[in-house]
Design a protein around this motif. Sequence first.
Motif, PDB file in Angstrom:
ATOM      1  N   PHE A  13       0.792  -1.222   0.000  1.00 20.91           N
ATOM      2  CA  PHE A  13       0.000   0.000   0.000  1.00 20.91           C
ATOM      3  C   PHE A  13       0.832   1.284   0.000  1.00 20.91           C
ATOM      4  O   PHE A  13       0.293   2.363   0.197  1.00 20.91           O
ATOM      5  CB  PHE A  13      -1.012  -0.047   1.150  1.00 20.91           C
ATOM      6  N   SER A  14       2.146   1.148  -0.257  1.00 18.22           N
ATOM      7  CA  SER A  14       2.994   2.338  -0.348  1.00 18.22           C
ATOM      8  C   SER A  14       2.558   3.226  -1.519  1.00 18.22           C
ATOM      9  O   SER A  14       2.815   4.426  -1.501  1.00 18.22           O
ATOM     10  CB  SER A  14       4.458   1.930  -0.495  1.00 18.22           C
ATOM     11  N   VAL A  15       1.873   2.662  -2.512  1.00 16.16           N
ATOM     12  CA  VAL A  15       1.418   3.483  -3.643  1.00 16.16           C
ATOM     13  C   VAL A  15       0.406   4.546  -3.197  1.00 16.16           C
ATOM     14  O   VAL A  15       0.198   5.532  -3.903  1.00 16.16           O
ATOM     15  CB  VAL A  15       0.808   2.645  -4.793  1.00 16.16           C
ATOM     16  N   LEU A  16      -0.210   4.350  -2.047  1.00 17.00           N
ATOM     17  CA  LEU A  16      -1.185   5.338  -1.573  1.00 17.00           C
ATOM     18  C   LEU A  16      -0.518   6.631  -1.108  1.00 17.00           C
ATOM     19  O   LEU A  16      -1.184   7.599  -0.793  1.00 17.00           O
ATOM     20  CB  LEU A  16      -2.031   4.749  -0.431  1.00 17.00           C
ATOM     21  N   ASP A  17       0.835   6.627  -1.063  1.00 16.08           N
ATOM     22  CA  ASP A  17       1.563   7.845  -0.693  1.00 16.08           C
ATOM     23  C   ASP A  17       1.727   8.799  -1.875  1.00 16.08           C
ATOM     24  O   ASP A  17       2.074   9.959  -1.678  1.00 16.08           O
ATOM     25  CB  ASP A  17       2.980   7.497  -0.188  1.00 16.08           C
ATOM     26  N   VAL A  18       1.508   8.312  -3.108  1.00 12.44           N
ATOM     27  CA  VAL A  18       1.826   9.133  -4.272  1.00 12.44           C
ATOM     28  C   VAL A  18       0.574   9.642  -4.993  1.00 12.44           C
ATOM     29  O   VAL A  18      -0.541   9.200  -4.729  1.00 12.44           O
ATOM     30  CB  VAL A  18       2.744   8.377  -5.285  1.00 12.44           C
ATOM     31  N   SER A  19       0.814  10.602  -5.897  1.00 16.38           N
ATOM     32  CA  SER A  19      -0.214  11.122  -6.796  1.00 16.38           C
ATOM     33  C   SER A  19      -1.368  11.775  -6.035  1.00 16.38           C
ATOM     34  O   SER A  19      -1.198  12.297  -4.928  1.00 16.38           O
ATOM     35  CB  SER A  19      -0.708   9.994  -7.704  1.00 16.38           C
ATOM     36  N   LEU A  20      -2.545  11.703  -6.647  1.00 13.99           N
ATOM     37  CA  LEU A  20      -3.721  12.394  -6.122  1.00 13.99           C
ATOM     38  C   LEU A  20      -4.086  11.930  -4.712  1.00 13.99           C
ATOM     39  O   LEU A  20      -4.433  12.734  -3.843  1.00 13.99           O
ATOM     40  CB  LEU A  20      -4.885  12.100  -7.077  1.00 13.99           C
ATOM     41  N   LEU A  21      -4.003  10.610  -4.478  1.00 16.71           N
ATOM     42  CA  LEU A  21      -4.408  10.093  -3.173  1.00 16.71           C
ATOM     43  C   LEU A  21      -3.389  10.457  -2.097  1.00 16.71           C
ATOM     44  O   LEU A  21      -3.757  10.711  -0.947  1.00 16.71           O
ATOM     45  CB  LEU A  21      -4.622   8.583  -3.229  1.00 16.71           C
ATOM     46  N   GLY A  22      -2.094  10.483  -2.474  1.00 18.95           N
ATOM     47  CA  GLY A  22      -1.064  10.900  -1.533  1.00 18.95           C
ATOM     48  C   GLY A  22      -1.312  12.321  -1.077  1.00 18.95           C
ATOM     49  O   GLY A  22      -1.236  12.655   0.113  1.00 18.95           O
ATOM     50  N   ARG A  23      -1.663  13.178  -2.060  1.00 19.14           N
ATOM     51  CA  ARG A  23      -1.986  14.568  -1.769  1.00 19.14           C
ATOM     52  C   ARG A  23      -3.222  14.670  -0.875  1.00 19.14           C
ATOM     53  O   ARG A  23      -3.245  15.429   0.103  1.00 19.14           O
ATOM     54  CB  ARG A  23      -2.213  15.310  -3.110  1.00 19.14           C
ATOM     55  N   ALA A  24      -4.247  13.854  -1.177  1.00 17.46           N
ATOM     56  CA  ALA A  24      -5.478  13.872  -0.378  1.00 17.46           C
ATOM     57  C   ALA A  24      -5.187  13.469   1.064  1.00 17.46           C
ATOM     58  O   ALA A  24      -5.824  13.960   1.998  1.00 17.46           O
ATOM     59  CB  ALA A  24      -6.515  12.935  -0.992  1.00 17.46           C
ATOM     60  N   ARG A  25      -4.218  12.589   1.256  1.00 16.03           N
ATOM     61  CA  ARG A  25      -3.864  12.160   2.616  1.00 16.03           C
ATOM     62  C   ARG A  25      -3.154  13.285   3.361  1.00 16.03           C
ATOM     63  O   ARG A  25      -3.489  13.566   4.514  1.00 16.03           O
ATOM     64  CB  ARG A  25      -2.984  10.915   2.570  1.00 16.03           C
ATOM     65  N   THR A  26      -2.176  13.927   2.705  1.00 12.74           N
ATOM     66  CA  THR A  26      -1.467  15.009   3.399  1.00 12.74           C
ATOM     67  C   THR A  26      -2.404  16.191   3.639  1.00 12.74           C
ATOM     68  O   THR A  26      -2.246  16.930   4.605  1.00 12.74           O
ATOM     69  CB  THR A  26      -0.194  15.455   2.643  1.00 12.74           C
ATOM     70  N   ASP A  27      -3.410  16.366   2.757  1.00 17.94           N
ATOM     71  CA  ASP A  27      -4.403  17.431   2.950  1.00 17.94           C
ATOM     72  C   ASP A  27      -5.431  17.085   4.027  1.00 17.94           C
ATOM     73  O   ASP A  27      -6.293  17.901   4.353  1.00 17.94           O
ATOM     74  CB  ASP A  27      -5.157  17.715   1.640  1.00 17.94           C
ATOM     75  N   GLY A  28      -5.394  15.842   4.522  1.00 18.90           N
ATOM     76  CA  GLY A  28      -6.336  15.443   5.566  1.00 18.90           C
ATOM     77  C   GLY A  28      -7.714  15.050   5.060  1.00 18.90           C
ATOM     78  O   GLY A  28      -8.642  14.871   5.848  1.00 18.90           O
TER      79      GLY A  28
END
Length: 229
Positions: A13-28
Motif C-alpha cells: 500500500f505504499s502506492v497510496l503515498d503518491v499522486s492524487l491520493l497521496g496529496r489527499a492524505r497530506t491534505d487530511g
Amino acid sequence: MRIDIVTIFPEFFSVLDVSLLGRARTDGLLDVHVHDLRSWTTDRHRTVDDTPYGGGAGMVMKPEPWAQALESILRPDGSSTLVVPTPAGTPFKQSLARSLAVEPHLVFACGRYEGIDARVFEWAASRCSVVELSLGDYVLNGGEVAAMAVIEAVGRLVPGVVGNPESLVEESHEDGLLEYPSYTKPASWRDIDVPEVLLSGHHGRVAAWRHEQQVERTRRVRPDLLPDA
Ligand code: 6GU
C-alpha cells in the motif's frame, strides 16, 4: 473519510503515498491506516491460514485473527463498512463507488490464499455493513491490488480530492457511456488531423459530436452498457 486496510502485505500500500491520493492524505481528506493482520495472531509463528474443511487445494485464512482485527478497528456504533475484495463478490461499478464515497469509514479486508473463513462475514454482519465486491471476471492472487483500485475509484469521489469537480462528470461510466476521444495541440500531428468540428468553436456541434462518439464507441466495445445508458 477514514479508511483502514487489513492485509498480510502492508508494503503493497505504499502506492497510496503518491499522486492524487497521496496529496489527499497530506491534505487530511483521506485518513488511511494500513494494518498487518499478523499483529492480531498469538502463536509463535504468527499463523494466519490453515487447511480447508472438506479438503481441496490451497489454504483458508483462520477466523480468529480477523475477528480480533475487526474488533479493534470497526466503530462500535455500527457505522463502518467492511469491504471484502473477492472474485466471488458483486461486480464493482461506478454506482457502488459513488455509494461508498459517502460512507464515513471503510475497512478493507484483504484475503490471500483461497479466501477467509466464511464465518467471519456472518459474525461481522451484526457489527457493520459488509460489501463483498469483485473487479471483474478474472482471478488475482489476493485482495490487495483490488482494494487499491477501489480506494482510488472511491477516494477521487470524496469532495476536494479531485481539484476540478467538473472533471468527474464527463468521464467514462458517469453517464453509463464510455468517454469520447480527446485531442490536444498540434491540430495536425504526423499527418493525422484533429476532427474538424473540435476546431469550430461551436459548442453545440462539439457536444453533439462527442455524444455521438460516446454512443458509437459504447456500441462497438461495450454493447452490454447501452440498455441502461
Ligand atoms: Cl476483488 N479479488 C481477487 N482476489 N481477485 C479478483 C477480484 C478481487 N476481482 C477480480 N479478481
